[in-house]
Motif scaffolding. Structure first.
Motif, mmCIF file in Angstrom:
data_model
loop_
_atom_site.group_PDB
_atom_site.id
_atom_site.type_symbol
_atom_site.label_atom_id
_atom_site.label_comp_id
_atom_site.label_asym_id
_atom_site.label_seq_id
_atom_site.Cartn_x
_atom_site.Cartn_y
_atom_site.Cartn_z
ATOM 1 N N GLY A 23 -8.209 5.806 -9.637
ATOM 2 C CA GLY A 23 -7.524 5.241 -8.490
ATOM 3 C C GLY A 23 -8.245 5.555 -7.178
ATOM 4 O O GLY A 23 -8.994 6.536 -7.088
ATOM 5 N N ASP A 64 -6.644 -5.213 3.110
ATOM 6 C CA ASP A 64 -5.397 -5.072 2.350
ATOM 7 C C ASP A 64 -4.912 -3.633 2.422
ATOM 8 O O ASP A 64 -5.480 -2.757 1.756
ATOM 9 C CB ASP A 64 -5.646 -5.476 0.894
ATOM 10 C CG ASP A 64 -4.462 -5.197 -0.011
ATOM 11 O OD1 ASP A 64 -3.325 -5.051 0.485
ATOM 12 O OD2 ASP A 64 -4.680 -5.126 -1.240
ATOM 13 N N ALA A 67 -4.658 -1.400 -0.644
ATOM 14 C CA ALA A 67 -5.869 -1.054 -1.405
ATOM 15 C C ALA A 67 -5.833 0.378 -1.941
ATOM 16 O O ALA A 67 -6.520 0.688 -2.913
ATOM 17 C CB ALA A 67 -7.114 -1.267 -0.548
ATOM 18 N N ASP A 69 -3.683 1.627 -3.650
ATOM 19 C CA ASP A 69 -3.075 1.603 -4.977
ATOM 20 C C ASP A 69 -3.939 0.871 -5.998
ATOM 21 O O ASP A 69 -3.497 0.626 -7.120
ATOM 22 C CB ASP A 69 -1.687 0.961 -4.894
ATOM 23 C CG ASP A 69 -0.758 1.753 -3.993
ATOM 24 O OD1 ASP A 69 -0.780 2.995 -4.076
ATOM 25 O OD2 ASP A 69 -0.031 1.125 -3.198
ATOM 26 N N ARG A 70 -5.172 0.557 -5.630
ATOM 27 C CA ARG A 70 -6.076 -0.156 -6.527
ATOM 28 C C ARG A 70 -7.006 0.832 -7.236
ATOM 29 O O ARG A 70 -6.898 2.033 -7.049
ATOM 30 C CB ARG A 70 -6.858 -1.189 -5.727
ATOM 31 C CG ARG A 70 -5.887 -2.233 -5.119
ATOM 32 C CD ARG A 70 -6.512 -3.164 -4.155
ATOM 33 N NE ARG A 70 -7.404 -4.093 -4.831
ATOM 34 C CZ ARG A 70 -8.250 -4.888 -4.196
ATOM 35 N NH1 ARG A 70 -8.304 -4.880 -2.885
ATOM 36 N NH2 ARG A 70 -9.043 -5.689 -4.861
ATOM 37 N N THR A 71 -7.937 0.290 -8.018
ATOM 38 C CA THR A 71 -8.891 1.143 -8.730
ATOM 39 C C THR A 71 -10.246 1.119 -8.031
ATOM 40 O O THR A 71 -10.535 0.216 -7.236
ATOM 41 C CB THR A 71 -9.092 0.696 -10.188
ATOM 42 O OG1 THR A 71 -9.710 -0.597 -10.196
ATOM 43 C CG2 THR A 71 -7.775 0.659 -10.945
ATOM 44 N N ASP A 74 -12.241 -2.042 -8.180
ATOM 45 C CA ASP A 74 -11.889 -3.105 -7.238
ATOM 46 C C ASP A 74 -12.651 -2.998 -5.920
ATOM 47 O O ASP A 74 -12.796 -3.988 -5.212
ATOM 48 C CB ASP A 74 -10.381 -3.066 -6.931
ATOM 49 C CG ASP A 74 -9.525 -3.373 -8.142
ATOM 50 O OD1 ASP A 74 -9.972 -4.151 -9.010
ATOM 51 O OD2 ASP A 74 -8.411 -2.820 -8.221
#
Length: 143
Positions: A23, A64, A67, A69-71, A74
């Protein structure tokens, strides 16, 4: 001077990596904990899947706010500029300047062996200049 000379002079020889599945919050924790500006993205710690930097995080957050909460996959840059240990520091400085990059993974036979940062390059250049100054000073004062 060659890249392998710079790698030998680094205080820490460990290459910090992060999994593409990690994450972004984990990424930020590692960047802060190790006081670095980028991590190599690698599934196994030896191959190169990409690189992710503070800049990548900032750009993602600008686009965003979610972002975080993204990996890492990404956000990472997958088209990575690399070098090998036999490249010259001058050549690497030119690439870093032209491409506006601050971290370059070093590969040997396709495997990750180090990372050279712009800070490493600057430190190396300062040491070279200090050595030259000391040599000139010694020459001038030989009498």
């Amino acid at each position: 001077m060659r890249i392998h000379d710079v790698l030998k002079g680094k205080a820490i020889h460990e290459v910090l990596t992060i999994s593409p599945d990690a994450g972004v919050r984990d990424l930020l924790g590692l960047l802060a904990e190790h006081n670095v500006g980028a991590l190599v993205v690698s599934r196994d710690g030896g191959s190169l899947d990409g690189i992710v930097s503070e800049r990548d995080v900032v750009r993602a957050l600008h686009r965003d706010p979610g972002a975080l909460d993204r990996t890492v996959a990404d956000l990472m840059t997958s088209d990575v500029h690399t070098c090998d240990a036999h490249h010259t520091v001058d050549d690497l400085m030119a690439v870093m300047t032209e491409q506006r990059i601050r971290h370059v993974p070093v590969l040997a036979d396709g495997r990750l062996v180090g990372v050279i940062s712009i800070g490493d390059v600057v430190k190396n250049r300062i040491q070279e200049l200090e050595f030259e100054r000391d040599q000139l000073d010694s020459y001038v004062h030989q009498s």
